[in-house]
Design an enzyme around this catalytic site. Structure first.
Site, PDB file in Angstrom:
ATOM      1  CB  CYS A  62      -0.945  -0.002   1.187  1.00  0.00           C
ATOM      2  SG  CYS A  62      -2.097  -1.371   1.091  1.00  0.00           S
ATOM      3  CG  HIS A  83      -3.233   3.414   1.759  1.00  0.00           C
ATOM      4  ND1 HIS A  83      -3.596   2.974   0.497  1.00  0.00           N
ATOM      5  CD2 HIS A  83      -3.360   2.348   2.591  1.00  0.00           C
ATOM      6  CE1 HIS A  83      -3.913   1.695   0.580  1.00  0.00           C
ATOM      7  NE2 HIS A  83      -3.785   1.292   1.832  1.00  0.00           N
ATOM      8  CG  ASN A  90      -6.621  -0.846   0.537  1.00  0.00           C
ATOM      9  OD1 ASN A  90      -5.876  -0.418  -0.352  1.00  0.00           O
ATOM     10  ND2 ASN A  90      -6.165  -1.299   1.691  1.00  0.00           N
TER      11      ASN A  90
HETATM   12  O1  UT7 Z   1      -3.977  -1.174   3.298  1.00  0.00           O
HETATM   13  C1  UT7 Z   1      -3.113  -2.057   3.950  1.00  0.00           C
HETATM   14  C2  UT7 Z   1      -3.165  -1.888   5.395  1.00  0.00           C
HETATM   15  N1  UT7 Z   1      -4.408  -2.399   5.886  1.00  0.00           N
HETATM   16  C3  UT7 Z   1      -5.120  -1.689   6.747  1.00  0.00           C
HETATM   17  O2  UT7 Z   1      -4.754  -0.583   7.090  1.00  0.00           O
HETATM   18  C4  UT7 Z   1      -6.345  -2.338   7.344  1.00  0.00           C
HETATM   19  C5  UT7 Z   1      -6.311  -2.222   8.839  1.00  0.00           C
HETATM   20  N2  UT7 Z   1      -7.392  -2.908   9.485  1.00  0.00           N
HETATM   21  C6  UT7 Z   1      -8.700  -2.525   9.421  1.00  0.00           C
HETATM   22  O3  UT7 Z   1      -9.033  -1.611   8.680  1.00  0.00           O
HETATM   23  C7  UT7 Z   1      -9.695  -3.172  10.357  1.00  0.00           C
HETATM   24  O4  UT7 Z   1      -8.990  -3.943  11.286  1.00  0.00           O
HETATM   25  C8  UT7 Z   1     -10.756  -4.058   9.640  1.00  0.00           C
HETATM   26  C9  UT7 Z   1     -11.713  -3.180   8.861  1.00  0.00           C
HETATM   27  C10 UT7 Z   1     -10.073  -5.049   8.719  1.00  0.00           C
HETATM   28  C11 UT7 Z   1     -11.577  -4.800  10.704  1.00  0.00           C
HETATM   29  O5  UT7 Z   1     -12.149  -3.868  11.629  1.00  0.00           O
HETATM   30  P1  UT7 Z   1     -11.976  -4.070  13.185  1.00  0.00           P
HETATM   31  O6  UT7 Z   1     -12.732  -2.991  13.839  1.00  0.00           O
HETATM   32  O7  UT7 Z   1     -10.506  -4.149  13.488  1.00  0.00           O
HETATM   33  O8  UT7 Z   1     -12.693  -5.426  13.439  1.00  0.00           O
HETATM   34  P2  UT7 Z   1     -12.115  -6.792  14.061  1.00  0.00           P
HETATM   35  O9  UT7 Z   1     -11.196  -7.455  13.096  1.00  0.00           O
HETATM   36  O10 UT7 Z   1     -11.603  -6.518  15.453  1.00  0.00           O
HETATM   37  O11 UT7 Z   1     -13.445  -7.615  14.172  1.00  0.00           O
HETATM   38  C12 UT7 Z   1     -14.541  -7.205  15.016  1.00  0.00           C
HETATM   39  C13 UT7 Z   1     -15.685  -8.195  14.838  1.00  0.00           C
HETATM   40  C14 UT7 Z   1     -15.253  -9.651  14.923  1.00  0.00           C
HETATM   41  O12 UT7 Z   1     -16.278 -10.381  15.546  1.00  0.00           O
HETATM   42  P3  UT7 Z   1     -16.156 -10.791  17.092  1.00  0.00           P
HETATM   43  O13 UT7 Z   1     -14.925 -11.621  17.197  1.00  0.00           O
HETATM   44  O14 UT7 Z   1     -16.061  -9.491  17.839  1.00  0.00           O
HETATM   45  O15 UT7 Z   1     -17.432 -11.541  17.330  1.00  0.00           O
HETATM   46  C15 UT7 Z   1     -15.172 -10.074  13.468  1.00  0.00           C
HETATM   47  O16 UT7 Z   1     -15.358 -11.464  13.298  1.00  0.00           O
HETATM   48  O17 UT7 Z   1     -16.266  -8.031  13.527  1.00  0.00           O
HETATM   49  C16 UT7 Z   1     -16.307  -9.293  12.855  1.00  0.00           C
HETATM   50  N3  UT7 Z   1     -16.156  -9.090  11.427  1.00  0.00           N
HETATM   51  C17 UT7 Z   1     -17.193  -8.822  10.614  1.00  0.00           C
HETATM   52  N4  UT7 Z   1     -18.511  -8.724  10.835  1.00  0.00           N
HETATM   53  C18 UT7 Z   1     -19.294  -8.420   9.782  1.00  0.00           C
HETATM   54  C19 UT7 Z   1     -15.024  -9.084  10.712  1.00  0.00           C
HETATM   55  N5  UT7 Z   1     -15.300  -8.834   9.431  1.00  0.00           N
HETATM   56  C20 UT7 Z   1     -16.625  -8.661   9.340  1.00  0.00           C
HETATM   57  C21 UT7 Z   1     -17.502  -8.386   8.268  1.00  0.00           C
HETATM   58  N6  UT7 Z   1     -18.826  -8.269   8.542  1.00  0.00           N
HETATM   59  N7  UT7 Z   1     -17.073  -8.195   7.009  1.00  0.00           N
END
Ligand code: UT7
Length: 332
Positions: free
Chosen positions: A116, A256, A286
């Site tokens: 990225c 980004h 992204n």
């Molecule tokens: O560009 C390269 C660099 N990449 C980035 O900068 C991305 C950085 N990361 C992120 O943007 C975020 O971490 C994500 C958008 C990928 C995820 O958001 P988050 O707030 O960190 O969520 P999480 O991974 O902590 O997940 C929270 C909950 C989980 O459920 P439980 O364990 O709390 O029950 C996940 O299983 O959300 C769940 N979850 C979803 N629910 C509905 C994860 N993906 C989804 C989804 N729909 N698509």
């Protein structure tokens, strides 16, 4: 002798037509529009459809448009650098394919792999060739077909990524415009949190790697999120401080587009209001190396000569960085 700087004298983007909406993703994985929008800011992404369509297809469109728009003869281009993690194939470089198809017959070309942050790495590289006085016309492309390495069974990644390309033309100036300063960083210990497990020399493709779905981008989202929030904000603040810039001196933050929450945190830390932040994540998601040039392309008409821009990114590697650009053109 006056110092030579590299100024951006043209910008062009390309996104494929197909729109993959949050509603459509709801049919593929257990997710919903509300979760995606509130956690990421993304509403839809563009997807390059069709057989034998690689990243170069989008890079070619962006560069063709750029040459036309800037009235540049392809034979005058001396170097094309393409930032991508989704090259058409491991070799030859996608930049070579682009150069050939746009008729840049006098140019040499190579790819840069910095995920990225790829566009920032390639922009800094391209600028160095201009600043050294050896090159007069360099094209920097950021292009990725993320849909080719996204697992549409993995709800934690498939909602994030889209396809696209953007390209800039760099030319020399002895005035106070162009790429003014850059801070680029890398930390290879970030590998476990964001990578593609197979398909390289360590784990070449096999039935086993395919069955284990290892040819897709793997991300530990929340860990990457924490690193991204801190590092993108820190490096942006550092480049501002080094150049004596306050929040009010910045015309635009060009971040980004990985997650709206990371962008907001970076803008906050820089003391830059939301009205000065380029954002198109809701339409493209992204697109990895393409996010920053696609932002510049979208906002081109609002950019004025002398505007201070901070381009900032964080991504796989880990890689991250910030580049201070003084915009050299008034809107046409
Ligand atoms: O560009 C390269 C660099 N990449 C980035 O900068 C991305 C950085 N990361 C992120 O943007 C975020 O971490 C994500 C958008 C990928 C995820 O958001 P988050 O707030 O960190 O969520 P999480 O991974 O902590 O997940 C929270 C909950 C989980 O459920 P439980 O364990 O709390 O029950 C996940 O299983 O959300 C769940 N979850 C979803 N629910 C509905 C994860 N993906 C989804 C989804 N729909 N698509």
């Amino acid at each position: 002798m006056d110092k030579i700087r590299a100024m951006i004298t043209g910008i062009q983007g390309y996104v494929p037509e197909y729109r993959l909406t949050n509603k459509e993703l709801e049919k593929l994985v257990e997710t919903n529009d509300e979760w995606i929008t509130s956690r990421t800011g993304i509403k839809e992404r563009r997807i390059l459809k069709g057989e034998n369509q690689g990243t170069s297809v989008m890079g070619i469109e962006a560069v063709k448009g750029l040459l036309e728009k800037t009235n540049t003869d392809p034979l005058d281009i001396e170097l094309i650098i393409c930032a991508t993690v989704t090259p058409d194939m491991p070799f030859p470089a996608t930049a070579n394919i682009i150069a050939d198809k746009v008729g840049a017959k006098n140019s040499y070309s190579f790819d840069v792999s910095a995920a990225c942050s790829g566009f920032l790495y390639a922009l800094q590289l391209g600028s160095q060739f201009i600043q050294s006085g050896t090159h007069k016309k360099v094209i920097v492309v950021g292009a990725d077909k993320m849909s080719s390495i996204v697992d549409y069974q993995d709800r934690t990644t498939c909602i994030l990524f889209g396809d696209g390309a953007g390209a800039v033309l760099l030319e020399p100036t002895t005035e106070e415009f162009g790429v003014m300063d850059a801070i680029l960083k890398a930390d290879g210990s970030g590998e476990p949190y964001l990578h593609m497990k197979a398909g390289g020399s360590r784990r070449p493709a096999s039935h086993e790697t395919i069955d284990a779905r290892e040819h897709y981008a793997y991300q530990e989202g929340s860990t990457v999120f924490k690193f991204a929030v801190t590092n993108m904000a820190d490096v942006s603040a550092e480049v501002m401080e080094r150049n004596g810039l306050q929040g009010e001196d910045i015309a635009w933050l060009v971040p980004h587009q990985a997650n709206k929450r990371i962008i907001d945190a970076t803008a906050n830390r820089m003391g830059v209001g939301p009205e000065k932040v380029m954002m198109n994540i809701e339409r493209y998601g992204n697109t990895t190396a393409a996010t920053i040039p696609l932002c510049l392309w979208d906002y081109e008409k609002q950019l004025h000569k002398g505007d201070n821009l901070i381009l900032a990114a964080f991504g796989g590697g880990f890689t991250w960085g910030a580049i201070y650009v003084k915009w050299a053109l008034d809107p046409k």
